[in-house]
Motif scaffolding. Sequence first.
Motif, short mmCIF file in Angstrom:
data_model
loop_
_atom_site.label_atom_id
_atom_site.label_comp_id
_atom_site.label_asym_id
_atom_site.label_seq_id
_atom_site.Cartn_x
_atom_site.Cartn_y
_atom_site.Cartn_z
N VAL A 34 -0.44 -3.38 -119.53
CA VAL A 34 -1.12 -1.92 -119.80
C VAL A 34 -0.44 -1.28 -120.94
O VAL A 34 0.72 -1.31 -121.21
N ALA A 48 3.12 3.80 -114.38
CA ALA A 48 3.34 3.03 -113.18
C ALA A 48 3.69 1.67 -113.65
O ALA A 48 2.94 1.04 -114.30
N VAL A 49 4.54 1.16 -112.79
CA VAL A 49 4.73 -0.35 -112.99
C VAL A 49 3.68 -0.91 -111.98
O VAL A 49 4.06 -1.01 -110.69
N ASN A 50 2.58 -1.71 -112.59
CA ASN A 50 1.62 -2.26 -111.44
C ASN A 50 1.67 -3.70 -111.63
O ASN A 50 0.71 -4.47 -111.30
N PHE A 51 2.80 -4.45 -111.89
CA PHE A 51 3.15 -5.92 -112.13
C PHE A 51 4.29 -6.23 -111.63
O PHE A 51 5.33 -5.47 -111.25
N ASN A 58 10.61 -8.55 -108.67
CA ASN A 58 10.39 -7.11 -108.98
C ASN A 58 10.94 -7.04 -110.38
O ASN A 58 12.11 -7.50 -110.75
N THR A 120 9.90 -1.64 -108.23
CA THR A 120 8.95 -2.46 -107.60
C THR A 120 7.64 -2.09 -108.01
O THR A 120 7.31 -1.07 -108.61
N ASN A 121 6.68 -2.97 -107.72
CA ASN A 121 5.22 -2.90 -107.89
C ASN A 121 4.88 -1.75 -107.54
O ASN A 121 4.92 -1.35 -106.27
N GLY A 122 4.09 -0.71 -108.19
CA GLY A 122 3.71 0.42 -107.80
C GLY A 122 4.47 1.58 -108.09
O GLY A 122 3.86 2.79 -108.11
N THR A 123 5.87 1.40 -108.63
CA THR A 123 6.57 2.33 -108.70
C THR A 123 6.10 3.42 -110.00
O THR A 123 6.00 2.53 -111.15
N GLY A 124 6.12 4.52 -109.81
CA GLY A 124 5.44 5.62 -111.06
C GLY A 124 6.75 6.15 -111.37
O GLY A 124 7.96 6.19 -110.79
#
Length: 144
Positions: A34, A48-51, A58, A120-124
């Motif tokens: 991204v 956001a970390v989406n990966f 993580n 973690t995945n999904g962290t913004g």
Amino acid sequence: MRIVLCYALCLASLAEAAWSQTNWAYSKNAAGYVKAPLPPAGGVNFIAVNFVSFGGSNQTLAAVFGTNQLTRDDVFARADKLYVWNAGSQAFERYAQKSSGAFVKQEDWETGLASDPVMTNGTGFWIQSSPGTTNQRDIILRGE
């Protein structure tokens, strides 16, 4: 004429099968990225970390940003800042990257105690550019 028609139909079927195979990611090693803009001169963006990392675990701040995406400095106010929400303390933790590449919380800046929290995945988080930057930059997040 029938032979030509059958031949054309077979070629069309093979082409369709080949095309459909190229539009799926069957491999567990599928990667993505991204690109998020970071405005200059103290501008902010929510990212956001989406990966997860390429190893499947993580990500950490160091894994997400490396040592060449953010403005690093030995003075906290001159570095790019990251505002990460801590659900336990119900407060944002402010991080920046020292010239050495280590991530340090604002309250630990003088002691230089490095910390590399798990993202973690999904962290913004909010990212704020250094007040001294003059051009917009693209921040790139990678993973699988």
